[in-house]
Design a protein around this motif. Structure first.
Motif: not given
Length: 496
Positions: A88-94
């Motif tokens: 809900a608070d953080y986006q994680i991408e590669v």
């Protein structure tokens, strides 16, 4: 020494090569085993990096605060990260095997105003507009206007507006929403009130050099920057190219170079009837970082070249309530080496260099001649007629670092066949809109790294007025806005 500022120009018929995108392979499903107690999220990420050969990129300031424990065995990396960084608070991408962590911001507050001099009611250009205690901000344009994007999490912080020679202005974001104009109060400082009286300007310059390690950041800094190039031919805009870049600013102690990488950009080219000659800037964002005269001591600050310059004090000014020495410099008589003239400001208390404004004099332009030019058509003669530079630094948490740079270069171009003459003017601006310590054991790149031989205008796509989303940028001045509007209207008419 001078080539780092000599913006290399290509005067050629324009053929834009394509830029390939690199595909990224996700590493988020890699099985991870980790056991750690009562540690910060940054320390946990450091252990993941050391034990699993991973690469992360993130702003340490956005990570959750407090101490955490993490004990997992052969679980997917994404699952481990989600224990620490809620979806809900953080986006994680590669991207290119680099794991990017971003904080999901709520809709920011956007504010605009014009800054003017309280006494003469003239616009105040290039004033800094920042959030108190934060590195987020922008600068005013040549009309004294700015747009500022304030994240929701920082709405309880004041906005600070400052410029050399003025009293710093403080205002709350809520108040700024309802203000269209802000008057800055000029401030003067009488020389007799200065406690420290130097003997010679050279003594102050020597103290500046000896205090570099005390005054400037000695840890790598990751800076989000906004960069703009404009080109005019005979006073008419030919194009504007803009980009958000990231700069890995190396410590001020050491020889490692700064690096910049492209994030996103846009362009708009005008007056397409000019088909015979196009001006292309090679390495623009790369070379403008070389304007950092503290990290790359320029000749007027370098003890090896000090003897070719004449220095003199001018009336001190006040910057953020502190006295700043104003030292003007120019070449000595009978010196045939390329020289700059201009002035710089040194804080009278800490001896930090605050700003330098300088240009190549006429003799230097003649000496350097076509060294500015990388390539030109055989039937074109090009001569530099002006080269001006400006670099500004700002203080964050007691340390100074690169903040804003500007180049303004003019060329006279003559067609040998038809004897037509034109004046080309290229202006480049870069401002740091956010800055934070580069995370330990993080990797910068390699995707999008901008090199000295790259052509900036080949990196970016067409102009889009809604392009920048929540990035802070330099607002276009009225002249540029009118050119953009005319270009858009002209394009619409052609398509109808």
């Amino acid at each position: 020494m001078f080539k780092k500022y000599g913006i290399l120009l290509w005067l050629i018929c324009l053929l834009v090569p394509g830029v390939r995108a690199q595909e990224a392979i996700s590493v988020l499903q890699r099985p991870i085993t980790i056991s750690i107690d009562s540690s910060s999220v940054e320390d946990i990420i450091d252990q993941l990096v050391l034990e699993n050969d991973l690469y992360f990129s993130y702003n340490p300031q956005i990570l959750p605060q407090g101490l955490y424990s993490c004990h997992v065995e052969k679980k997917p990396l994404k699952s481990v990260l989600r224990q620490l960084l809620p979806a809900a608070d953080y986006q994680i991408e590669v991207i290119d095997n680099q794991i990017i962590i971003k904080y999901i911001e709520k809709a920011p507050l956007r504010v605009s105003a014009q800054i003017i001099d309280r006494d003469n009611h003239e616009p105040v250009p290039y004033a800094s507009v920042t959030i108190d205690g934060q590195s987020i901000g922008t600068i005013t344009n040549s009309d004294g206007r700015f747009d500022l994007v304030i994240p929701q999490r920082l709405l309880d912080h004041d906005v600070l507006i400052g410029c050399l020679g003025y009293v710093e202005y403080r205002i709350t974001p809520d108040s700024l929403k309802n203000v269209g104009q802000i008057d800055l109060k000029p401030v003067s400082y009488r020389l007799r009130e200065v406690r420290v009286k130097p003997v010679e300007p050279e003594e102050i310059i020597a103290r500046f050099r000896s205090h570099i390690v005390d005054n400037y950041t000695l840890t790598p800094q990751l800076m989000t920057t906004f960069y703009r190039e404009t080109v005019r031919q005979d006073g008419k805009y030919m194009g504007v190219w803009e980009a958000v870049m990231e700069m890995l600013k190396s410590p001020y102690r050491g020889v490692r170079s700064d690096r910049v990488r492209f994030i996103k950009g846009r362009k708009s080219e005008f007056n397409r009837s000019y088909k015979d000659v196009k001006l292309k800037i090679q390495g623009g964002p790369y070379y403008i970082t070389k304007l950092d005269v503290v990290k790359n001591l320029e000749s007027f600050l370098d003890p090896q070249y000090e003897q070719i310059y004449r220095y003199k004090f001018e009336q001190p000014i006040v910057y953020n309530g502190r006295v700043a020495w104003v030292i003007r410099f120019s070449r000595k008589e009978r010196v045939d080496y390329p020289c700059f003239n201009g002035y710089f400001l040194i804080d009278a208390e800490s001896y930090a260099l605050i700003m330098a404004d300088f240009s190549l004099d006429n003799k230097s332009l003649k000496i350097l001649g076509e060294s500015f030019i990388k390539k030109q058509p055989h039937n074109v003669k090009t001569q530099p007629i002006r080269a001006e530079y400006k670099i500004t630094y700002r203080e964050l948490n007691g340390k100074w670092s690169f903040y804003m740079a500007r180049t303004d270069v003019q060329f006279r171009v003559r067609n040998k066949e038809n004897h037509q003459r034109s004046i080309f003017r290229s202006v480049s601006d870069m401002v740091v809109t956010q800055q934070y310590r580069f995370p330990r054991r993080a990797r910068f790149g390699p995707s999008g790294i901008f090199r000295s031989n790259d052509i900036f205008t080949d990196f970016i796509g067409d102009y889009d007025p809604q392009f920048w989303e929540n990035y802070n940028v330099i607002k276009p001045d009225e002249d540029l806005r009118n050119a953009l509007k005319q270009n858009v209207d002209s394009t619409k008419n052609k398509n109808q």
